[in-house]
Every structure is written in C-alpha cells, then in structure tokens.
Design a protein around this motif. Sequence first.
Motif, PDB file in Angstrom:
ATOM      1  N   MET A   1       0.826  -1.202   0.000  1.00  0.00           N
ATOM      2  CA  MET A   1       0.000   0.000   0.000  1.00  0.00           C
ATOM      3  C   MET A   1       0.866   1.260   0.000  1.00  0.00           C
ATOM      4  SD  MET A   1      -3.259  -0.811  -0.122  1.00  0.00           S
ATOM      5  CE  MET A   1      -2.715  -1.970  -1.385  1.00  0.00           C
ATOM      6  N   SER A   2       0.235   2.405  -0.193  1.00  0.00           N
ATOM      7  CA  SER A   2       0.963   3.663  -0.365  1.00  0.00           C
ATOM      8  C   SER A   2       0.721   4.605   0.812  1.00  0.00           C
ATOM      9  CB  SER A   2       0.517   4.331  -1.673  1.00  0.00           C
ATOM     10  OG  SER A   2       0.761   3.482  -2.770  1.00  0.00           O
ATOM     11  N   ARG A   3       1.482   5.700   0.800  1.00  0.00           N
ATOM     12  CA  ARG A   3       1.418   6.672   1.887  1.00  0.00           C
ATOM     13  C   ARG A   3       0.953   8.029   1.357  1.00  0.00           C
ATOM     14  NH1 ARG A   3       6.178   5.782   6.318  1.00  0.00           N
ATOM     15  NH2 ARG A   3       5.638   3.621   6.821  1.00  0.00           N
ATOM     16  N   PHE A   4      -0.005   8.629   2.075  1.00  0.00           N
ATOM     17  CA  PHE A   4      -0.566   9.927   1.700  1.00  0.00           C
ATOM     18  C   PHE A   4      -0.422  10.882   2.878  1.00  0.00           C
ATOM     19  CE2 PHE A   4      -2.652   6.785  -0.912  1.00  0.00           C
ATOM     20  CZ  PHE A   4      -2.753   7.377  -2.158  1.00  0.00           C
ATOM     21  N   LEU A   5       0.136  12.065   2.611  1.00  0.00           N
ATOM     22  CA  LEU A   5       0.290  13.093   3.639  1.00  0.00           C
ATOM     23  C   LEU A   5      -0.640  14.252   3.314  1.00  0.00           C
ATOM     24  CD1 LEU A   5       1.874  14.263   6.121  1.00  0.00           C
ATOM     25  CD2 LEU A   5       3.405  15.338   4.436  1.00  0.00           C
ATOM     26  N   PHE A   6      -1.555  14.571   4.248  1.00  0.00           N
ATOM     27  CA  PHE A   6      -2.484  15.684   4.094  1.00  0.00           C
ATOM     28  C   PHE A   6      -1.948  16.891   4.862  1.00  0.00           C
ATOM     29  CE2 PHE A   6      -5.042  12.103   2.966  1.00  0.00           C
ATOM     30  CZ  PHE A   6      -6.004  12.578   2.086  1.00  0.00           C
ATOM     31  N   VAL A   7      -1.808  18.016   4.174  1.00  0.00           N
ATOM     32  CA  VAL A   7      -1.321  19.257   4.782  1.00  0.00           C
ATOM     33  C   VAL A   7      -2.501  20.210   4.907  1.00  0.00           C
ATOM     34  CG1 VAL A   7       0.336  21.143   4.641  1.00  0.00           C
ATOM     35  CG2 VAL A   7       0.923  18.886   3.700  1.00  0.00           C
ATOM     36  N   VAL A   8      -2.861  20.579   6.137  1.00  0.00           N
ATOM     37  CA  VAL A   8      -4.091  21.342   6.367  1.00  0.00           C
ATOM     38  C   VAL A   8      -3.835  22.522   7.297  1.00  0.00           C
ATOM     39  CG1 VAL A   8      -5.640  19.396   5.948  1.00  0.00           C
ATOM     40  CG2 VAL A   8      -4.716  19.750   8.256  1.00  0.00           C
ATOM     41  N   PRO A   9      -4.644  23.587   7.144  1.00  0.00           N
ATOM     42  CA  PRO A   9      -4.525  24.752   8.017  1.00  0.00           C
ATOM     43  C   PRO A   9      -5.380  24.572   9.278  1.00  0.00           C
ATOM     44  CG  PRO A   9      -6.152  25.191   6.338  1.00  0.00           C
ATOM     45  CD  PRO A   9      -5.658  23.789   6.087  1.00  0.00           C
ATOM     46  N   PRO A  10      -5.269  25.495  10.221  1.00  0.00           N
ATOM     47  CA  PRO A  10      -6.073  25.408  11.449  1.00  0.00           C
ATOM     48  C   PRO A  10      -7.478  25.957  11.255  1.00  0.00           C
ATOM     49  CG  PRO A  10      -4.622  27.294  11.590  1.00  0.00           C
ATOM     50  CD  PRO A  10      -4.292  26.608  10.295  1.00  0.00           C
ATOM     51  N   LEU A  11      -8.202  25.411  10.274  1.00  0.00           N
ATOM     52  CA  LEU A  11      -9.535  25.859   9.923  1.00  0.00           C
ATOM     53  C   LEU A  11     -10.432  24.643   9.737  1.00  0.00           C
ATOM     54  CD1 LEU A  11      -8.455  28.510   7.273  1.00  0.00           C
ATOM     55  CD2 LEU A  11      -9.256  28.995   9.596  1.00  0.00           C
ATOM     56  N   VAL A  12     -11.498  24.567  10.520  1.00  0.00           N
ATOM     57  CA  VAL A  12     -12.365  23.383  10.513  1.00  0.00           C
ATOM     58  C   VAL A  12     -12.890  23.084   9.120  1.00  0.00           C
ATOM     59  CG1 VAL A  12     -14.552  22.449  11.365  1.00  0.00           C
ATOM     60  CG2 VAL A  12     -13.018  23.644  12.929  1.00  0.00           C
ATOM     61  N   GLY A  13     -13.363  24.107   8.405  1.00  0.00           N
ATOM     62  CA  GLY A  13     -13.952  23.904   7.094  1.00  0.00           C
ATOM     63  C   GLY A  13     -12.975  23.396   6.053  1.00  0.00           C
ATOM     64  N   HIS A  14     -11.674  23.528   6.317  1.00  0.00           N
ATOM     65  CA  HIS A  14     -10.664  23.031   5.386  1.00  0.00           C
ATOM     66  C   HIS A  14     -10.169  21.645   5.782  1.00  0.00           C
ATOM     67  CE1 HIS A  14      -9.839  26.846   3.063  1.00  0.00           C
ATOM     68  NE2 HIS A  14     -10.635  27.257   4.035  1.00  0.00           N
ATOM     69  N   VAL A  15     -10.332  21.294   7.043  1.00  0.00           N
ATOM     70  CA  VAL A  15      -9.914  19.963   7.488  1.00  0.00           C
ATOM     71  C   VAL A  15     -10.999  18.932   7.199  1.00  0.00           C
ATOM     72  CG1 VAL A  15      -9.190  18.571   9.472  1.00  0.00           C
ATOM     73  CG2 VAL A  15      -8.430  20.948   9.282  1.00  0.00           C
ATOM     74  N   ASN A  16     -12.254  19.295   7.405  1.00  0.00           N
ATOM     75  CA  ASN A  16     -13.351  18.329   7.283  1.00  0.00           C
ATOM     76  C   ASN A  16     -13.386  17.600   5.937  1.00  0.00           C
ATOM     77  OD1 ASN A  16     -14.685  18.074   9.749  1.00  0.00           O
ATOM     78  ND2 ASN A  16     -15.802  19.992   9.463  1.00  0.00           N
ATOM     79  N   PRO A  17     -13.299  18.292   4.782  1.00  0.00           N
ATOM     80  CA  PRO A  17     -13.319  17.554   3.522  1.00  0.00           C
ATOM     81  C   PRO A  17     -12.172  16.562   3.386  1.00  0.00           C
ATOM     82  CG  PRO A  17     -13.784  19.878   3.150  1.00  0.00           C
ATOM     83  CD  PRO A  17     -13.305  19.753   4.561  1.00  0.00           C
ATOM     84  N   ALA A  18     -10.988  16.947   3.875  1.00  0.00           N
ATOM     85  CA  ALA A  18      -9.837  16.044   3.808  1.00  0.00           C
ATOM     86  C   ALA A  18     -10.051  14.816   4.686  1.00  0.00           C
ATOM     87  CB  ALA A  18      -8.568  16.784   4.230  1.00  0.00           C
ATOM     88  N   VAL A  19     -10.777  14.979   5.781  1.00  0.00           N
ATOM     89  CA  VAL A  19     -11.018  13.857   6.688  1.00  0.00           C
ATOM     90  C   VAL A  19     -11.758  12.735   5.965  1.00  0.00           C
ATOM     91  CG1 VAL A  19     -12.359  13.135   8.718  1.00  0.00           C
ATOM     92  CG2 VAL A  19     -10.930  15.180   8.822  1.00  0.00           C
ATOM     93  N   GLY A  20     -12.776  13.081   5.181  1.00  0.00           N
ATOM     94  CA  GLY A  20     -13.529  12.069   4.460  1.00  0.00           C
ATOM     95  C   GLY A  20     -12.668  11.327   3.449  1.00  0.00           C
ATOM     96  N   THR A  21     -11.861  12.070   2.690  1.00  0.00           N
ATOM     97  CA  THR A  21     -10.989  11.443   1.695  1.00  0.00           C
ATOM     98  C   THR A  21      -9.950  10.555   2.362  1.00  0.00           C
ATOM     99  OG1 THR A  21     -11.303  13.316   0.195  1.00  0.00           O
ATOM    100  CG2 THR A  21      -9.372  11.924  -0.173  1.00  0.00           C
ATOM    101  N   ALA A  22      -9.367  11.042   3.450  1.00  0.00           N
ATOM    102  CA  ALA A  22      -8.371  10.249   4.169  1.00  0.00           C
ATOM    103  C   ALA A  22      -8.977   8.969   4.724  1.00  0.00           C
ATOM    104  CB  ALA A  22      -7.769  11.077   5.301  1.00  0.00           C
ATOM    105  N   ALA A  23     -10.223   9.046   5.195  1.00  0.00           N
ATOM    106  CA  ALA A  23     -10.872   7.854   5.756  1.00  0.00           C
ATOM    107  C   ALA A  23     -11.071   6.781   4.695  1.00  0.00           C
ATOM    108  CB  ALA A  23     -12.208   8.243   6.376  1.00  0.00           C
ATOM    109  N   VAL A  24     -11.438   7.191   3.480  1.00  0.00           N
ATOM    110  CA  VAL A  24     -11.612   6.217   2.400  1.00  0.00           C
ATOM    111  C   VAL A  24     -10.276   5.570   2.056  1.00  0.00           C
ATOM    112  CG1 VAL A  24     -12.248   5.913  -0.017  1.00  0.00           C
ATOM    113  CG2 VAL A  24     -13.651   7.348   1.471  1.00  0.00           C
ATOM    114  N   LEU A  25      -9.234   6.373   1.944  1.00  0.00           N
ATOM    115  CA  LEU A  25      -7.912   5.825   1.636  1.00  0.00           C
ATOM    116  C   LEU A  25      -7.446   4.861   2.720  1.00  0.00           C
ATOM    117  CD1 LEU A  25      -6.200   9.074   0.324  1.00  0.00           C
ATOM    118  CD2 LEU A  25      -6.751   7.056  -1.043  1.00  0.00           C
ATOM    119  N   ALA A  26      -7.674   5.216   3.967  1.00  0.00           N
ATOM    120  CA  ALA A  26      -7.281   4.329   5.072  1.00  0.00           C
ATOM    121  C   ALA A  26      -8.049   3.019   5.015  1.00  0.00           C
ATOM    122  CB  ALA A  26      -7.504   5.028   6.408  1.00  0.00           C
ATOM    123  N   ALA A  27      -9.343   3.089   4.686  1.00  0.00           N
ATOM    124  CA  ALA A  27     -10.147   1.866   4.593  1.00  0.00           C
ATOM    125  C   ALA A  27      -9.664   0.972   3.463  1.00  0.00           C
ATOM    126  CB  ALA A  27     -11.617   2.237   4.388  1.00  0.00           C
TER     127      ALA A  27
END
Length: 411
Positions: A1-27
């Motif tokens: 499997m591969s490795r993905f690094l998400f770089v996010v700012p301290p803003l909830v609205g910018h982290v939330n969309p990445a959370v969903g994508t990261a969860a799918v990749l982790a699954a």
Amino acid sequence: MSRFLFVVPPLVGHVNPAVGTAAVLAARGHDIAWAGPADLVRRLAGPNAHVFPCVPCDPEPDDVGEFAGRTADLKGPAAFQFLWERFLIPLADHMAPRIRTAIEEFGPDIVIADQQTVAGGIVAESLGLTWVTSATTSAELVDPLAGMPKVAAWLDGLLEALRGRIADGKGTADPRMSPHGVLAYTTSALLGPVELPEHVWLVGPSVTDRPASAGFPWEWLDGAERTVLVSLGTANMDASGPFLNAAVQALSGLPTVRAVVADPAGSVTGAGENVLLLPYVPQLPLLARVDAVVCHAGHNTVCEALWHGVPLVVAPIRDDQPIVAGQVTAAGAGVRLRFGRADARRIADAVGTVLDETGGYRAAARAIGRSFRAAGGSRAAADRLEGLLPRPESPPGGHGRGREQERSGIR
C-alpha cells in the motif's frame, strides 16, 4: 500500500473535507498522516490520527501572524490583503520547516495540500514529489483576481518571495493549483458554467460522519412545523453579534418555526421560546432535520446544506464567501442578504421566501444535492489520488493495469 500526507490549516472547514478522503484511503489499506494542527485534526479525524504538529489550533499572534485577530470591518481588497499578509503567508513560513520534516520522516507517495496551506505545495514541488491541491472552496476555481491584474501581480510577488525563503526558489507551479491535480469539492451544478482544465476534478463534497456532539436535545425538534439552523461559523465570532441577534429577533417572531442558533461567542440575548441557543451544534445530523439554513456562505456549510437538499439564506462576510453566495443564488438554491444591513425584518422575509415551496428553492437545493452524491465525494477523491500512484509491473500476459488502477476506476 501507499502513503498519503495531508497538509491542512487550522480551519475546521478546510480539514473536514480532507477527513472524508483520508478515511476512504485508510479503509483501502493506505497509510495516512497529517501535517497541521494536531488537536484539531485528532478531534475531526479521530484520536489515533498520525499527525505531525505544524501549527497549534489556537496559535498566538506572535507565533504565526494574526490568525484570529481579523477585524470585522475589513472588506474587499483590504480583507484580501489582510488574509494573505497577516494569515496565509505567516502560516506558510511557520509550517514550511515542519512540513519538510513530516515529508522526510513519513516518506509520502503523494502530498495533498489545502489551497490555504501554500507551503505544502511549494515544499512538495521543491522535493520532486507528486502533490495535489485540496480545493475546499470554489473561489479560486473561478479566478477571482481576473479583473484585478495589479492585485494578482502583488500576490504573485508574495508567493515568489515565499518560495525563495522556504524552498530556495525551487519550483514554478502555482501552489494553489497543482499541475498534478486539483480535488475540487463541488460540482458544476453549484459552480456554474466555468471552463476548467482537465486536471481539476469536480468530485463533489466530501461529507463523512464526525464524532458526535453529546447532549444535543433532539426531542426539542419533535413536532416542529419548520426548523431553521443559523450558523456563521467559528471563524466569524468577531463579527457575528449584531447579525445573530437580528436573526434571533426575526425567528422569535415566527411562531410556526423553531430555530437552532449556533452562538459560540455567547453574544445573543432575548431569544424567544422557539429559539434554541447553543455554543456549538452537531451540524451534519442536524441538517438532515432542518428546512432552511441561514449562514455566512462558508463553502463547507453551503455544501453540507445542499447535500441534504436544504435551501439557504446567505449573508457573506468576507474572503471567498461573496463568490460562494453568488453561486447559491445563481443556482436558485437560496436568497442573499447584505451582512451589514440584515435587520430582523429582512432576515424574516428571506427565511419566509426560501421556506415557501412555490419559490423553487428547495427543488434547486435538492437538484444540487443529487449532483453532489452522483459525483462521488470522498470516494471519487480517493480514486483520483490512487490514479496518480505508479502502476505496478504487469505479470507476463497481463494488460498493463494493476489491481489498484482497476479498483480506482481512473482511465
């Protein structure tokens, strides 16, 4: 499997969309790490998230610029200048060495950098990595500076100076729009008729379950004829007081409506019995039970409301919000108010307008919501990211497609 690094700012609205994508990749078995505010990421992505701390959730002004000290009276070019000079550029300077450390220690195959963490793209490009932009707002997709060449040149100068400081001048790509790919969490149903390059992928909103908020009185909603949610987001507390009080006055005068009002600053007084005031609300599950949303046209709130087919009253304050508000009204899914002039009468009239089924606002909201769901959201975003991975060698007699590419569906 591969490795993905998400770089996010301290803003909830910018982290939330990445959370969903990261969860799918982790699954799907991939390793996920984050570079950003550790406490915020773990609150949204789960306590076991692998985070390289790059910025605190509540940074001190002397640390990384004035993250939270933005004045409410700044609008237009002044607000844009403040955003970049006092927030995004200091944020990039602060995060850059920590992002480099995260890349060195984690060894990602792909870096996904939010549009407002421009250091992520600059550092990744300077190291020769594949990197993708996470566009959690559609404002940059429509080139908001097209009619302001001097402002665009000024911003280009800021970014080039930043590149010189944090990457020894290496690289040429716009850190807000990666040439490898842009995950745009919207669809043309909301964005409108905009011509986009092929590497800009309209994947739709990445909506996923979040940790539940304890203690919300769900029974309070039982028997309500109509329910309205009012939220201006946590980043606008400095400007929210007068508008929220006007909204509460308006909704208190509508006896057939129950309203849930998010008031994190505790600025509201005099609410009627049909108004529930809370510092924070469980927005996603609440949106499944409301009939209209009054908000500041933040892209995250707008998309989550439309995902649920809920029409909007939008009162943009600054930054990308006027652009998003214009998209909502052009799509027929809401009514726009001027934030500084929105008194109780205007708010009540606007709420009544979007609640009126004859106006077509709910039908338009539902149509956009259907387009969001059809686009695939976090699954489509994960597919696109997997499609950038190197293809494994084909076995003898194979057809040149590895298992990951077959699963991703990318051609």
